[in-house]
Design a protein around this motif. Structure first.
Motif, PDB file in Angstrom:
ATOM      1  N   TYR A 107       0.852  -1.188   0.000  1.00 13.90           N
ATOM      2  CA  TYR A 107       0.000   0.000   0.000  1.00 13.90           C
ATOM      3  C   TYR A 107       0.894   1.247   0.000  1.00 13.90           C
ATOM      4  CZ  TYR A 107       1.601   0.055   4.759  1.00 13.90           C
ATOM      5  OH  TYR A 107       2.404   0.068   5.858  1.00 13.90           O
ATOM      6  N   TYR A 108       0.280   2.398  -0.130  1.00 13.10           N
ATOM      7  CA  TYR A 108       0.975   3.665   0.091  1.00 13.10           C
ATOM      8  C   TYR A 108       0.042   4.564   0.886  1.00 13.10           C
ATOM      9  CZ  TYR A 108      -1.970   5.482  -3.649  1.00 13.10           C
ATOM     10  OH  TYR A 108      -3.051   5.857  -4.410  1.00 13.10           O
ATOM     11  N   MET A 109       0.626   5.487   1.631  1.00 10.36           N
ATOM     12  CA  MET A 109      -0.167   6.429   2.418  1.00 10.36           C
ATOM     13  C   MET A 109       0.430   7.824   2.315  1.00 10.36           C
ATOM     14  SD  MET A 109      -1.301   4.405   5.856  1.00 10.36           S
ATOM     15  CE  MET A 109      -2.488   5.671   6.272  1.00 10.36           C
ATOM     16  N   LEU A 110      -0.444   8.810   2.240  1.00 12.40           N
ATOM     17  CA  LEU A 110      -0.023  10.205   2.266  1.00 12.40           C
ATOM     18  C   LEU A 110      -0.205  10.761   3.673  1.00 12.40           C
ATOM     19  CD1 LEU A 110      -1.635  11.636  -1.001  1.00 12.40           C
ATOM     20  CD2 LEU A 110       0.553  10.473  -0.715  1.00 12.40           C
ATOM     21  N   ASN A 111       0.418  11.909   3.909  1.00  6.28           N
ATOM     22  CA  ASN A 111       0.281  12.637   5.169  1.00  6.28           C
ATOM     23  C   ASN A 111       0.891  11.841   6.319  1.00  6.28           C
ATOM     24  OD1 ASN A 111      -0.358  14.762   6.788  1.00  6.28           O
ATOM     25  ND2 ASN A 111      -2.572  14.481   6.696  1.00  6.28           N
ATOM     26  N   VAL A 112       2.193  11.583   6.204  1.00  9.94           N
ATOM     27  CA  VAL A 112       2.928  10.783   7.178  1.00  9.94           C
ATOM     28  C   VAL A 112       2.792  11.397   8.570  1.00  9.94           C
ATOM     29  CG1 VAL A 112       5.227   9.970   7.850  1.00  9.94           C
ATOM     30  CG2 VAL A 112       4.530   9.907   5.445  1.00  9.94           C
ATOM     31  N   GLN A 113       2.391  10.580   9.505  1.00 10.88           N
ATOM     32  CA  GLN A 113       2.122  10.956  10.884  1.00 10.88           C
ATOM     33  C   GLN A 113       1.119  12.110  10.983  1.00 10.88           C
ATOM     34  OE1 GLN A 113       5.353  11.184  13.688  1.00 10.88           O
ATOM     35  NE2 GLN A 113       6.513   9.581  12.655  1.00 10.88           N
ATOM     36  N   GLN A 114       0.324  12.257   9.985  1.00  5.74           N
ATOM     37  CA  GLN A 114      -0.769  13.225   9.933  1.00  5.74           C
ATOM     38  C   GLN A 114      -0.288  14.637  10.285  1.00  5.74           C
ATOM     39  OE1 GLN A 114      -4.217  11.984  12.149  1.00  5.74           O
ATOM     40  NE2 GLN A 114      -5.580  13.128  10.832  1.00  5.74           N
ATOM     41  N   THR A 115       0.845  15.040   9.693  1.00  2.48           N
ATOM     42  CA  THR A 115       1.394  16.371   9.963  1.00  2.48           C
ATOM     43  C   THR A 115       0.737  17.457   9.117  1.00  2.48           C
ATOM     44  OG1 THR A 115       3.171  15.965   8.382  1.00  2.48           O
ATOM     45  CG2 THR A 115       3.641  15.504  10.709  1.00  2.48           C
ATOM     46  N   GLY A 116       0.039  17.081   8.064  1.00  2.00           N
ATOM     47  CA  GLY A 116      -0.661  18.051   7.234  1.00  2.00           C
ATOM     48  C   GLY A 116      -2.131  18.135   7.619  1.00  2.00           C
ATOM     49  N   PHE A 117      -2.725  19.277   7.341  1.00  2.00           N
ATOM     50  CA  PHE A 117      -4.135  19.481   7.679  1.00  2.00           C
ATOM     51  C   PHE A 117      -4.964  19.250   6.419  1.00  2.00           C
ATOM     52  CE2 PHE A 117      -7.838  22.235   8.752  1.00  2.00           C
ATOM     53  CZ  PHE A 117      -8.236  21.548   9.882  1.00  2.00           C
ATOM     54  N   TYR A 118      -5.130  17.977   6.063  1.00  2.00           N
ATOM     55  CA  TYR A 118      -5.942  17.608   4.909  1.00  2.00           C
ATOM     56  C   TYR A 118      -6.399  16.170   5.045  1.00  2.00           C
ATOM     57  CZ  TYR A 118      -1.382  15.818   3.156  1.00  2.00           C
ATOM     58  OH  TYR A 118      -0.181  15.171   3.011  1.00  2.00           O
ATOM     59  N   ARG A 119      -7.479  15.867   4.351  1.00  2.00           N
ATOM     60  CA  ARG A 119      -7.977  14.497   4.294  1.00  2.00           C
ATOM     61  C   ARG A 119      -7.432  13.848   3.022  1.00  2.00           C
ATOM     62  NH1 ARG A 119     -10.642  13.725   8.456  1.00  2.00           N
ATOM     63  NH2 ARG A 119     -12.026  15.237   9.389  1.00  2.00           N
ATOM     64  N   VAL A 120      -7.364  12.527   3.054  1.00  2.00           N
ATOM     65  CA  VAL A 120      -6.848  11.787   1.899  1.00  2.00           C
ATOM     66  C   VAL A 120      -7.865  10.727   1.500  1.00  2.00           C
ATOM     67  CG1 VAL A 120      -4.958  10.411   0.970  1.00  2.00           C
ATOM     68  CG2 VAL A 120      -4.490  12.121   2.737  1.00  2.00           C
ATOM     69  N   HIS A 121      -8.075  10.626   0.201  1.00  2.00           N
ATOM     70  CA  HIS A 121      -8.945   9.592  -0.358  1.00  2.00           C
ATOM     71  C   HIS A 121      -8.145   8.806  -1.401  1.00  2.00           C
ATOM     72  CE1 HIS A 121     -12.246   7.376  -1.890  1.00  2.00           C
ATOM     73  NE2 HIS A 121     -12.404   8.094  -2.979  1.00  2.00           N
ATOM     74  N   TYR A 122      -8.197   7.480  -1.296  1.00  2.00           N
ATOM     75  CA  TYR A 122      -7.473   6.587  -2.200  1.00  2.00           C
ATOM     76  C   TYR A 122      -8.467   5.787  -3.040  1.00  2.00           C
ATOM     77  CZ  TYR A 122      -3.897   7.372   1.397  1.00  2.00           C
ATOM     78  OH  TYR A 122      -3.034   7.949   2.299  1.00  2.00           O
ATOM     79  N   SER A 123      -7.930   5.050  -3.989  1.00  2.00           N
ATOM     80  CA  SER A 123      -8.753   4.106  -4.742  1.00  2.00           C
ATOM     81  C   SER A 123      -9.214   3.004  -3.795  1.00  2.00           C
ATOM     82  CB  SER A 123      -7.930   3.491  -5.881  1.00  2.00           C
ATOM     83  OG  SER A 123      -6.888   2.680  -5.333  1.00  2.00           O
ATOM     84  N   ASP A 124     -10.300   2.307  -4.160  1.00  2.00           N
ATOM     85  CA  ASP A 124     -10.779   1.193  -3.339  1.00  2.00           C
ATOM     86  C   ASP A 124      -9.684   0.155  -3.142  1.00  2.00           C
ATOM     87  OD1 ASP A 124     -13.282   2.303  -3.013  1.00  2.00           O
ATOM     88  OD2 ASP A 124     -14.214   1.127  -4.606  1.00  2.00           O
ATOM     89  N   ASP A 125      -8.887  -0.083  -4.190  1.00  2.00           N
ATOM     90  CA  ASP A 125      -7.811  -1.071  -4.111  1.00  2.00           C
ATOM     91  C   ASP A 125      -6.799  -0.690  -3.028  1.00  2.00           C
ATOM     92  OD1 ASP A 125      -6.270  -3.387  -5.094  1.00  2.00           O
ATOM     93  OD2 ASP A 125      -4.866  -1.854  -5.815  1.00  2.00           O
ATOM     94  N   ASN A 126      -6.379   0.564  -2.989  1.00  2.00           N
ATOM     95  CA  ASN A 126      -5.406   0.970  -1.970  1.00  2.00           C
ATOM     96  C   ASN A 126      -6.030   0.998  -0.583  1.00  2.00           C
ATOM     97  OD1 ASN A 126      -2.575   1.731  -1.540  1.00  2.00           O
ATOM     98  ND2 ASN A 126      -3.454   3.645  -0.776  1.00  2.00           N
TER      99      ASN A 126
END
Length: 181
Positions: A107-126
């Motif tokens: 998998y991959y994830m954005l916003n490491v340790q949630q340091t940014g003030f944004y939400r993240v949406h991925y594909s269903d597969d991810n």
């Protein structure tokens, strides 16, 4: 006598100590309502991102385009969760494509340790791969485990993802030992 500070006072103060780019960066966060929802997809080593204004009350607001200057950090493997201050990219337009250095182990994830003030949406597969990783090895940083729960349930509440996706991704909680998620 003291007066209230307004954003232009802040921009003036930081412009005396930093570059004008810092003022531009902060302005997108102080004069716009809502915050960004970053939608991400990764194919080979190309990360495609888009941003839309997210409002807690009704989700994506298509009536008004707001462009935030968003620092993007990405975790492609377990060790990437250890450096929350590293920003791999800055998304400064509605869409962008970036080349990542590695391919993800799963998998991959954005916003490491949630340091940014944004939400993240991925594909269903991810999302499914993240759920599987959480349910099995659970080597995702505790702050990102909390982020998965928070983002998925907010996205489900406004109809961007199905509640079944959110429920599927929290099955790891039965074995969770940390109090944050």
């Amino acid at each position: 006598m003291h007066e209230s500070v307004i954003p232009s006072d802040f921009f003036f103060a930081i412009s005396n100590k930093t570059t004008s780019q810092a003022s531009e960066f902060f302005e997108s966060w102080t004069v716009q309502s809502g915050f960004p929802l970053i939608t991400a997809s990764l194919e080979d080593k190309t990360l495609s991102l888009s941003q839309k204004r997210f409002m807690r009350s009704n989700g994506i607001d298509n009536d008004k385009v707001e462009i935030y200057k968003v620092p993007i950090s990405i975790a492609l493997k377990e060790s990437d969760f250890n450096n929350p201050n590293k920003h791999d990219f800055y998304l400064t337009t509605t869409t962008g494509q970036f080349t990542v250095n590695d391919t993800p182990t799963s998998y991959y994830m954005l916003n490491v340790q949630q340091t940014g003030f944004y939400r993240v949406h991925y594909s269903d597969d991810n999302w499914n791969k993240i759920g599987d990783a959480l349910a099995s090895e659970n080597k995702i940083h505790v702050l990102n485990r909390a982020q998965v729960i928070d983002d998925l349930f907010h996205l489900a509440r406004v109809g961007i993802v199905e509640y079944s996706q959110a429920i599927n991704n929290i099955r790891f909680l039965k074995n969770e030992t940390h109090y944050i998620p």
